[in-house]
Design a protein around this motif. Structure first.
Motif, PDB file in Angstrom:
ATOM      1  N   LYS A  45       3.269  -4.443   2.000  1.00 20.81           N
ATOM      2  CA  LYS A  45       2.157  -3.900   1.209  1.00 20.81           C
ATOM      3  C   LYS A  45       2.179  -2.372   1.160  1.00 20.81           C
ATOM      4  O   LYS A  45       2.166  -1.771   0.085  1.00 20.81           O
ATOM      5  N   SER A  46       2.218  -1.745   2.332  1.00 18.46           N
ATOM      6  CA  SER A  46       2.188  -0.283   2.357  1.00 18.46           C
ATOM      7  C   SER A  46       3.446   0.297   1.709  1.00 18.46           C
ATOM      8  O   SER A  46       3.387   1.309   1.011  1.00 18.46           O
ATOM      9  N   THR A  47       4.574  -0.359   1.941  1.00 13.14           N
ATOM     10  CA  THR A  47       5.828   0.138   1.360  1.00 13.14           C
ATOM     11  C   THR A  47       5.751   0.138  -0.168  1.00 13.14           C
ATOM     12  O   THR A  47       6.160   1.103  -0.822  1.00 13.14           O
ATOM     13  N   HIS A  87      -4.837   6.417   2.613  1.00 11.55           N
ATOM     14  CA  HIS A  87      -3.783   5.877   3.456  1.00 11.55           C
ATOM     15  C   HIS A  87      -4.310   5.120   4.652  1.00 11.55           C
ATOM     16  O   HIS A  87      -5.415   5.340   5.119  1.00 11.55           O
ATOM     17  N   GLN A  88      -3.438   4.253   5.165  1.00  7.99           N
ATOM     18  CA  GLN A  88      -3.741   3.503   6.374  1.00  7.99           C
ATOM     19  C   GLN A  88      -3.916   4.490   7.544  1.00  7.99           C
ATOM     20  O   GLN A  88      -4.790   4.325   8.371  1.00  7.99           O
ATOM     21  N   GLU A  89      -3.098   5.547   7.565  1.00 10.40           N
ATOM     22  CA  GLU A  89      -3.247   6.571   8.580  1.00 10.40           C
ATOM     23  C   GLU A  89      -4.026   7.729   7.964  1.00 10.40           C
ATOM     24  O   GLU A  89      -3.780   8.098   6.822  1.00 10.40           O
ATOM     25  N   MET A 167      -6.330   1.708  -1.909  1.00  5.78           N
ATOM     26  CA  MET A 167      -6.985   1.805  -0.604  1.00  5.78           C
ATOM     27  C   MET A 167      -6.252   0.920   0.385  1.00  5.78           C
ATOM     28  O   MET A 167      -6.283  -0.299   0.264  1.00  5.78           O
ATOM     29  N   ASP A 168      -5.583   1.548   1.349  1.00  7.30           N
ATOM     30  CA  ASP A 168      -4.815   0.792   2.329  1.00  7.30           C
ATOM     31  C   ASP A 168      -5.645   0.661   3.607  1.00  7.30           C
ATOM     32  O   ASP A 168      -5.787   1.621   4.354  1.00  7.30           O
ATOM     33  N   GLU A 169      -6.200  -0.491   3.845  1.00  8.55           N
ATOM     34  CA  GLU A 169      -7.088  -0.759   4.981  1.00  8.55           C
ATOM     35  C   GLU A 169      -8.143   0.332   5.170  1.00  8.55           C
ATOM     36  O   GLU A 169      -8.225   0.951   6.224  1.00  8.55           O
TER      37      GLU A 169
HETATM   38 MG   LIG Z   1       0.483  -1.425   5.977  1.00 10.38          MG
END
Ligand SMILES: [Mg+2]
Ligand SMILES: Nc1ncnc2c1ncn2[C@@H]1O[C@H](COP(=O)(O)OP(=O)(O)OP(=O)(O)O)[C@@H](O)[C@H]1O
Length: 500
Positions: A45-47, A87-89, A167-169
Motif C-alpha cells: 500500500k505505502s509503496t 504519511h504513515q511517518e 492518507m496513510d494510516e
Molecule cells: Mg504502509
C-alpha cells in the motif's frame, strides 16, 4: 468534460532487492469519493502511494491525473499539481512553528524575498479556523502531542487545495474525538469533489468512511469493491487470502501467585495517574481500558521505571523495588512493548535478526561467555515466523520493512526475552488483522506457561476477548476492575467516562 477518474495508476510494478513489492497493480479513484486501500502488512500500500509521489520510481506502468499522463519528480512537484499525502511517518520539522511547517517551501514572500511571517501566520490561522482546529500558528510543532501534530499534517494536505489527498494510516495516534473530526474534514473534502485514498487497518473506519475499497495482497491488486457489497468477514478473507484463525484463543491458564503488586502509586504530576493499586498474578492477562488521555501509558511507564513516581509501592515477586528503573525491571523479568514502537524501538541501520535478538543476548551466552549465534538466530527466526513478519531475509535492514512489519520485529524482540511479566501497550495498533490473532495466540501461550501480561488497549473486542480482568482508568484514576463475567463494552465505557 472532466475525466471519470481523478487518479489512475495502471499496471504499476516495483521491485526491491528480493521483493516484488508491486506486481502489475491498477488503482482507479473517482473524484468526490473516499477510496480505501486495504491489505496486510507489507502488501504494498505505502509503496504504491510512494510511487505516485515520486518518492520511489516505479519500474513500469503509467500514472494519470484527471485523464492526463503525469509523472511527479518528488512530493513537492506532486503538491504543485494538486496531489498531497499524509504519511504513515510524521514528516514535520519539530523546531519550527505550525505555520512554518504548513508553508514549508512555499512561504509567502515580501519584496526582496523576505518571508512574510505575518501573512503566513494569518493564513494559517484562517485555515485552522476553517477546519475548526484549535492550535496557535506560532506554536512550535514539536511541542504538540503526536495527535495534534498529525492533525497539522492533515491541515497541511488540505491547504494545498489538492484534488487528490492520500492518507496513510492517519488515525493511528488520534483520539476518538479527533477521528470524528478528521472524518468531518474528509466528508467536506469529498463534497468539494476531492478524491481521497484512505489507508487504515481499522475495519470499522473503512465501513464508516469509504465509498469504495481496493484490496491488495502480496504486491498484487485483488480487486475493487463498493463498500456496500462487503462485509467484515468478506473483506478480511480478501485481504488474508488464506484460512486465518480469527477467533480469540481460549486462555486456559492457571492463575497462580502474585507476580506484581502496585500499591497507591502516584505520579508527581497531579494531572497524571494517582493512587492506583492492583495485583497481577501468574497466568493472568490483565487488560487496561480507558480513553486516550486516561494516563494508561504513563502508568505503565512508571511501573517499568521510565517515569518517576512521587509515592506508592511496586513489588515484584514479593520484593518491594525502591526507585524502579528499566534496568531493574528487566533484571526482575519484566518486558515492555511500547506504544510508539517505531519511534522508540527501532535500530534502523541494523538487520532484522539483530533488531530481534538485541534484548536477549544475555540468555544466549555459553558458559565461556561466547554468544551462541546459531541458536540466537534460530530463535529470532522462530518469533518472526510466528508473527508472519514479511521480509526477503533476516539480513534485510529493518528500515526497509513496511511500517507494520517493523512493529512485528519489535514485538518479536520482547517475546523472545521470555519475560515473566510483559507489558504490551496497544500491541496490535498498525498490525494487520491476521497477525493480530497470531499475537493473541502467543499471549495465550505465555499465560499458559505461567507468565503474566498487562495489555493496554483501546480496542474493545481485544480487551474483552483476551483479558481475565480489565482495570479501567479515567483521568489518571482507577475507576474499577472488572472480572471477565462483567467485561462488557457498556461497563468499560461507563468506567472510562466516570469523571467526564
Ligand atoms: Mg504502509
Ligand atoms: N525501501 C525499501 N527497500 C526494500 N524493500 C522495501 C522498501 N520499501 C518497502 N519495501 C518492501 O515492499 C513491500 C511492501 O511494503 P509497503 O511498505 O508498501 O507495505 P504496506 O502495505 O504499506 O504495509 P503496512 O500495512 O505494514 O504499512 C514489503 O515487503 C517491504 O518490505
Amino acid at each position: 468534460m472532466s475525466a471519470t477518474y481523478a487518479l489512475e495508476m495502471e499496471s504499476i510494478t516495483k521491485v526491491f532487492p528480493g521483493v516484488r513489492a508491486l506486481d502489475d497493480v491498477t488503482l482507479r479513484v473517482k473524484p468526490g469519493t473516499v477510496h480505501a486501500l486495504m491489505g496486510e502488512n507489507g502488501a504494498g500500500k505505502s509503496t504504491l502511494m510512494k510511487c505516485l509521489f515520486g518518492i520511489y520510481k516505479e519500474d513500469g506502468g503509467t500514472i494519470k491525473l484527471n485523464g492526463e499522463v503525469c509523472h511527479f519528480k518528488d512530493s513537492h512537484d506532486a503538491l504543485k499539481r494538486g496531489v498531497s499525502m499524509i504519511h504513515q511517518e510524521l514528516s514535520n520539522v519539530p523546531e519550527r512553528s505550525v505555520a512554518q511547517n504548513l508553508y514549508l517551501g512555499r512561504e509567502p514572500l515580501k519584496s526582496f524575498g523576505i518571508i512574510d511571517h505575518k501573512k503566513m501566520n494569518e493564513d494559517t490561522a484562517d485555515l485552522l479556523k476553517r477546519l475548526e482546529i484549535d492550535i496557535k500558528p506560532e506554536r512550535r510543532i514539536g511541542s504538540l502531542s503526536i495527535s495534534m501534530q498529525q492533525t497539522c499534517e492533515i491541515a497541511k494536505a488540505v491547504s494545498y487545495n489538492s484534488k487528490v489527498v492520500v492518507m496513510d494510516e492517519p488515525t493511528s495516534s488520534l483520539t476518538d474525538n479527533e477521528v470524528a473530526h478528521l472524518f468531518k474534514i474528509i466528508r467536506q473534502l469529498r463534497e468539494q469533489n476531492v478524491a481521497i485514498v484512505y489507508i487504515s487497518h481499522k475495519m470499522e473506519e473503512i465501513f464508516a468512511i469509504a465509498d469504495e475499497v481496493s484490496v491488495m495482497r502480496d504486491g498484487k491488486m485483488i480487486g475493487t469493491y463498493q463498500t456496500e457489497e462487503l462485509t467484515n468477514d468478506k473483506l478480511i478473507s480478501l485481504m488474508v487470502g488464506r484460512d486465518a484463525n480469527l477467533r480469540f484463543p481460549t486462555v486456559s491458564s492457571t492463575i497462580g501467585d502474585v507476580l506484581l503488586k502496585v500499591e497507591n502509586l502516584c505520579s508527581p504530576n497531579p494531572r497524571s495517574f494517582q493512587d492506583v493499586s492492583f495485583e497481577l498474578r501468574r497466568g493472568e492477562i490483565l487488560g487496561i481500558g480507558g480513553l486516550v488521555g486516561a494516563q494508561r501509558t504513563e502508568l505503565m511507564e512508571a511501573i517499568f521505571g521510565v517515569r518517576a513516581t512521587s509515592s506508592g509501592k511496586i513489588s515484584l515477586k514479593g520484593e518491594e523495588i525502591s526507585s524502579m528503573s528499566p534496568r531493574k525491571a528487566i533484571e526482575h523479568g519484566m518486558g515492555m512493548i511500547t506504544e510508539d514502537r517505531r519511534g522508540s524501538g527501532i535500530f534502523p541501520l541494523m538487520n532484522i535478526s539483530s533488531n530481534t535478538s538485541i534484548a536477549s543476548l544475555r540468555e544466549y551466552l555459553s558458559k565461556l561467555g561466547l554468544l551462541k549465534h546459531k541458536e540466537l538466530k534460530q530463535a529470532s527466526v522462530r518469533y518472526n515466523e510466528a508473527l508472519r513478519t514479511k521480509t526477503p531475509t533476516m539480513e534485510t535492514l529493518i528500515q526497509n520493512l513496511s511500517g507494520g512489519n517493523q512493529q512485528k520485529v519489535i514485538i518479536s524482540r520482547w517475546l523472545m526475552t521470555l519475560p515473566d511479566i510483559l507489558i504490551m501497550d496497544e500491541p496490535t495498533r498498525g498490525i494487520d488483522v491476521g497477525a493480530k490473532f497470531e499475537i493473541y495466540q502467543i499471549m495465550s501461550q505465555l499465560a499458559q506457561q505461567g507468565k503474566a501480561i498487562i495489555m493496554v488497549s483501546s480496542e474493545m473486542p481485544e480487551l474483552i476477548g483476551m483479558s481475565h480482568r480489565v482495570m479501567v482508568l479515567c483521568s489518571g484514576r482507577c475507576t474499577g476492575i472488572l472480572d471477565k463475567s462483567e467485561c462488557s463494552q457498556e461497563n468499560i465505557m461507563r468506567l472510562a467516562t466516570k469523571f467526564m
